[in-house]
Design an enzyme around this catalytic site. Sequence first.
Site, mmCIF file in Angstrom:
data_model
loop_
_atom_site.group_PDB
_atom_site.id
_atom_site.type_symbol
_atom_site.label_atom_id
_atom_site.label_comp_id
_atom_site.label_asym_id
_atom_site.label_seq_id
_atom_site.Cartn_x
_atom_site.Cartn_y
_atom_site.Cartn_z
ATOM 1 N N ASP A 117 3.421 2.422 5.400
ATOM 2 C CA ASP A 117 4.331 3.573 5.360
ATOM 3 C C ASP A 117 4.881 3.900 6.752
ATOM 4 O O ASP A 117 4.229 3.640 7.760
ATOM 5 C CB ASP A 117 3.579 4.783 4.787
ATOM 6 C CG ASP A 117 4.525 5.880 4.333
ATOM 7 O OD1 ASP A 117 5.734 5.621 4.167
ATOM 8 O OD2 ASP A 117 4.049 7.024 4.145
ATOM 9 N N ASN A 167 9.415 4.701 -5.951
ATOM 10 C CA ASN A 167 10.419 4.396 -4.919
ATOM 11 C C ASN A 167 11.826 4.157 -5.489
ATOM 12 O O ASN A 167 12.795 4.112 -4.737
ATOM 13 C CB ASN A 167 9.982 3.207 -4.050
ATOM 14 C CG ASN A 167 8.863 3.544 -3.085
ATOM 15 O OD1 ASN A 167 8.025 2.705 -2.770
ATOM 16 N ND2 ASN A 167 8.818 4.783 -2.592
HETATM 17 C C1 IPE Z 1 4.073 4.777 -0.535
HETATM 18 O O1 IPE Z 1 4.907 5.320 0.415
HETATM 19 C C2 IPE Z 1 4.688 3.543 -1.129
HETATM 20 C C3 IPE Z 1 4.766 2.383 -0.250
HETATM 21 C C4 IPE Z 1 4.331 2.306 0.978
HETATM 22 C C5 IPE Z 1 5.382 1.228 -0.833
HETATM 23 P P1 IPE Z 1 5.951 6.482 0.079
HETATM 24 O O2 IPE Z 1 6.684 6.758 1.330
HETATM 25 O O3 IPE Z 1 6.739 6.107 -1.115
HETATM 26 O O4 IPE Z 1 4.979 7.670 -0.330
HETATM 27 P P2 IPE Z 1 5.226 9.240 -0.325
HETATM 28 O O5 IPE Z 1 6.501 9.509 -1.065
HETATM 29 O O6 IPE Z 1 5.331 9.681 1.094
HETATM 30 O O7 IPE Z 1 3.999 9.806 -0.970
HETATM 31 C C1 IPE Z 2 7.392 2.562 3.643
HETATM 32 O O1 IPE Z 2 8.193 3.254 4.545
HETATM 33 C C2 IPE Z 2 8.172 1.522 2.856
HETATM 34 C C3 IPE Z 2 8.386 1.893 1.453
HETATM 35 C C4 IPE Z 2 7.926 2.947 0.862
HETATM 36 C C5 IPE Z 2 9.174 0.982 0.671
HETATM 37 P P1 IPE Z 2 9.086 4.482 4.105
HETATM 38 O O2 IPE Z 2 10.426 3.973 3.726
HETATM 39 O O3 IPE Z 2 8.415 5.314 3.088
HETATM 40 O O4 IPE Z 2 9.186 5.255 5.483
HETATM 41 P P2 IPE Z 2 9.105 6.827 5.687
HETATM 42 O O5 IPE Z 2 7.841 7.281 5.051
HETATM 43 O O6 IPE Z 2 10.315 7.412 5.056
HETATM 44 O O7 IPE Z 2 9.091 6.986 7.178
HETATM 45 MG MG MG Z 3 7.101 6.837 3.219
#
Ligand code: IPE
Ligand code: IPE
Ligand code: MG
Length: 254
Positions: free
Chosen positions: A33, A81
Amino acid sequence: MLKWILGKRTRTSDRGVSLPSGNLPAHVAIIMDGNGRWANRRGLPRVAGHRAGMSKVREVIRACDELGIRCLTLYAFSTENWKRPPQEVEYLMRLPEEFFRTEIDELVERGVRVRFIGDTSQLPPYTQETVQRTLEKTRDNHGMIVNFALNYGGRADIVGAVKAYAREVASGLASWDELDEARLDAHLSTAGLPDPDLVIRTSGEIRLSNFLIWQAAYAELWFTDVLWPDFTREHLEQALRDYQRRKRRFGGIK
Ligand code: IPE
Ligand code: IPE
Ligand code: MG
């Protein structure tokens, strides 16, 4: 399969000094993340963070393989997502194609067996092709297992397992009376794999976000403020050292 994974001896880091051998997790699972925030902080579009994160996937697979981790699960795209803007979703859906195009030779050379968990049937056709091709190319490998969680949700995983079991009941192959934790577990997407021993989450969020919620019931959790594109082998080793010091009791007394 489980015996094979747990039975394999572990190795110390190639640099030798930083990680005591033994008591390494058989299965490490990572919630990768912070890509978007990494990009924002640099004034770049969010997708630039996803691109930077991709090279970390390569680095972490190499490190785990060299350290003797038998199984690695990477949370790449959750069932939630899809709520993101379509351009970002499309970018994420195209990344596996690029990743495996450049990495497949090294993965095969390392003997890595790639698996996917999550509902891949809902992915765009080009992503599904990559999934199929990668499965075929690594099917006969016997080294580390790398699971990519793509369109994965822990709740959907449990619902899927219940439905699969229900189909067996309907066809007379199983009965509801016999349903227990082991039988439900055997119908999850992770069937045959050990439960994750260690779940790592980057970016400072202290939650599981629907990742392996059944399987991680007794996992050790390790959180870091480091954003995924800044994650290095040193951070991984830090998490592993921390894991080695934990006392796992599984409800018993030690
Ligand atoms: C969790 O991260 C999913 C992945 C890393 C693929 P998110 O960024 O989607 O999670 P939330 O929304 O902060 O809980
Ligand atoms: C994790 O990074 C990747 C996925 C969830 C696909 P994020 O895209 O959630 O990055 P933040 O949390 O917005 O910084
Ligand atoms: Mg995230």
